[in-house]
Design an enzyme around this catalytic site. Structure first.
Site, PDB file in Angstrom:
ATOM      1  N   GLU A 102      12.522  -0.825  29.451  1.00  0.00           N
ATOM      2  CA  GLU A 102      12.045   0.095  28.383  1.00  0.00           C
ATOM      3  C   GLU A 102      12.805   1.613  28.514  1.00  0.00           C
ATOM      4  O   GLU A 102      13.247   1.987  29.238  1.00  0.00           O
ATOM      5  CB  GLU A 102      10.527   0.278  28.967  1.00  0.00           C
ATOM      6  CG  GLU A 102       9.535  -0.546  28.655  1.00  0.00           C
ATOM      7  CD  GLU A 102       9.138  -0.109  26.984  1.00  0.00           C
ATOM      8  OE1 GLU A 102      10.062   0.406  26.274  1.00  0.00           O
ATOM      9  OE2 GLU A 102       7.998  -0.636  26.600  1.00  0.00           O
ATOM     10  N   ASP A 103      12.703   2.098  27.531  1.00  0.00           N
ATOM     11  CA  ASP A 103      13.320   3.446  27.293  1.00  0.00           C
ATOM     12  C   ASP A 103      12.204   4.489  27.752  1.00  0.00           C
ATOM     13  O   ASP A 103      12.740   5.412  28.524  1.00  0.00           O
ATOM     14  CB  ASP A 103      13.648   4.008  25.789  1.00  0.00           C
ATOM     15  CG  ASP A 103      12.387   3.553  24.878  1.00  0.00           C
ATOM     16  OD1 ASP A 103      11.407   2.826  25.215  1.00  0.00           O
ATOM     17  OD2 ASP A 103      12.273   4.154  23.776  1.00  0.00           O
ATOM     18  N   ASP A 106       5.039   5.924  29.106  1.00  0.00           N
ATOM     19  CA  ASP A 106       4.129   6.950  28.899  1.00  0.00           C
ATOM     20  C   ASP A 106       2.785   6.918  29.423  1.00  0.00           C
ATOM     21  O   ASP A 106       2.411   6.920  30.640  1.00  0.00           O
ATOM     22  CB  ASP A 106       4.362   7.158  27.426  1.00  0.00           C
ATOM     23  CG  ASP A 106       3.839   8.611  26.883  1.00  0.00           C
ATOM     24  OD1 ASP A 106       3.467   9.442  27.764  1.00  0.00           O
ATOM     25  OD2 ASP A 106       4.540   9.025  25.875  1.00  0.00           O
ATOM     26  N   PHE A 155       7.694  16.004  24.171  1.00  0.00           N
ATOM     27  CA  PHE A 155       7.937  15.112  23.127  1.00  0.00           C
ATOM     28  C   PHE A 155       9.529  15.124  22.998  1.00  0.00           C
ATOM     29  O   PHE A 155      10.283  15.822  22.971  1.00  0.00           O
ATOM     30  CB  PHE A 155       7.412  15.511  21.901  1.00  0.00           C
ATOM     31  CG  PHE A 155       7.608  14.387  20.648  1.00  0.00           C
ATOM     32  CD1 PHE A 155       6.367  13.625  20.572  1.00  0.00           C
ATOM     33  CD2 PHE A 155       8.715  14.076  20.097  1.00  0.00           C
ATOM     34  CE1 PHE A 155       6.307  12.607  19.799  1.00  0.00           C
ATOM     35  CE2 PHE A 155       8.792  12.917  19.181  1.00  0.00           C
ATOM     36  CZ  PHE A 155       7.597  12.303  19.085  1.00  0.00           C
TER      37      PHE A 155
HETATM   38  C1  PRP Z   1       7.700   3.456  22.820  1.00  0.00           C
HETATM   39  C2  PRP Z   1       8.307   2.977  24.082  1.00  0.00           C
HETATM   40  C3  PRP Z   1       7.485   2.066  24.721  1.00  0.00           C
HETATM   41  C4  PRP Z   1       6.101   2.960  24.536  1.00  0.00           C
HETATM   42  C5  PRP Z   1       5.608   3.475  25.627  1.00  0.00           C
HETATM   43  O1  PRP Z   1       7.598   2.599  22.161  1.00  0.00           O
HETATM   44  O2  PRP Z   1       9.382   2.110  23.558  1.00  0.00           O
HETATM   45  O3  PRP Z   1       7.335   0.752  24.657  1.00  0.00           O
HETATM   46  O4  PRP Z   1       6.275   3.583  23.570  1.00  0.00           O
HETATM   47  O5  PRP Z   1       4.306   4.239  25.624  1.00  0.00           O
HETATM   48  P1  PRP Z   1       3.130   4.005  26.335  1.00  0.00           P
HETATM   49  O6  PRP Z   1       3.416   4.188  27.739  1.00  0.00           O
HETATM   50  O7  PRP Z   1       2.060   4.918  26.021  1.00  0.00           O
HETATM   51  O8  PRP Z   1       2.533   2.565  26.151  1.00  0.00           O
HETATM   52  P2  PRP Z   1       6.916   3.150  20.376  1.00  0.00           P
HETATM   53  O9  PRP Z   1       5.626   2.456  20.386  1.00  0.00           O
HETATM   54  O10 PRP Z   1       7.277   4.610  20.027  1.00  0.00           O
HETATM   55  O11 PRP Z   1       7.952   2.028  19.500  1.00  0.00           O
HETATM   56  P3  PRP Z   1       9.392   2.191  19.319  1.00  0.00           P
HETATM   57  O12 PRP Z   1      10.192   1.707  20.470  1.00  0.00           O
HETATM   58  O13 PRP Z   1       9.579   1.300  18.160  1.00  0.00           O
HETATM   59  O14 PRP Z   1       9.982   3.490  19.157  1.00  0.00           O
END
Ligand code: PRP
Length: 182
Positions: A102-103, A106, A155
């Site tokens: 995961e990147d 949050d 952010f």
């Molecule tokens: C981001 C990231 C995780 C998620 C984490 O994805 O890649 O999957 O948010 O957030 P959380 O811990 O609050 O659930 P995003 O929904 O932004 O989609 P993307 O990867 O396509 O940018």
């Protein structure tokens, strides 16, 4: 050597530059290599933000790993954290070691759901490798075995993270000015 793109004007500063990211990703790759020698390791990323991290991390791992992808429709605030899978894995992972790449973690709601979803595929083990951990915003407790950096509640953009679908290809991670989000 390619030139570093200029900082977009809606950003405050570069928090993690290319060299810092590269060096930490190399360490994470070495740890995973050491921990899973001889295992059937599958790196699974949730599209789309984790793509750059997956690409670099997979090349920092000197085991024969395979790659697979999940896509989810993100939770809607007030939905109780329900995430919907819109693309399942392509390969069977029964008996394999899954490392979820995961990147950013949050609230943890996405990862919490993804982990239960993957466990239903009967792997031997499921672990998490997250480049960025933002514990201040956590709602769902999730275990992160391999963590790149613990971050404040800024952010962030770049290295896979987007602003309105753009800027994912910045090679560094930068903080976005709060007023730019209004
Ligand atoms: C981001 C990231 C995780 C998620 C984490 O994805 O890649 O999957 O948010 O957030 P959380 O811990 O609050 O659930 P995003 O929904 O932004 O989609 P993307 O990867 O396509 O940018």
């Amino acid at each position: 050597m390619s030139r570093t793109p200029p900082l977009p004007d809606f950003c405050d500063s570069i928090l993690l530059d290319e060299t810092t990211i590269r060096s930490r990703v190399a360490e994470l790759g070495a740890e995973i290599t050491r921990d899973f020698a001889g295992k059937d390791v599958r790196l699974v990323t949730v599209l789309r933000g984790g793509l750059y991290f997956l690409s670099d991390l997979s090349r920092a791992i000197t085991l024969d790993v395979s790659l697979d992808f999940l896509a989810v429709a993100p939770y809607v605030h007030g939905s109780g954290g329900t995430v919907r899978v819109t693309k399942d894995l392509d390969d069977s992972v029964r008996g394999a070691v899954i490392v979820v790449v995961e990147d950013v973690v949050d609230t943890g709601l996405t990862l919490n759901y993804v982990l239960s979803f993957l466990k239903a595929h009967e792997p031997e083990q499921v672990l998490v490798c997250a480049l960025l951990d933002k514990p201040a915003r956590r709602i769902a407790p999730v275990k992160i075995t391999y963590r790149g950096f613990e971050m404040q509640d800024d952010f962030l953009v770049g290295y896979g993270l987007d602003v309105a679908g753009r800027y994912r290809n910045l090679p560094y991670l930068a903080s976005v000015r709060p007023e730019a989000l209004l």
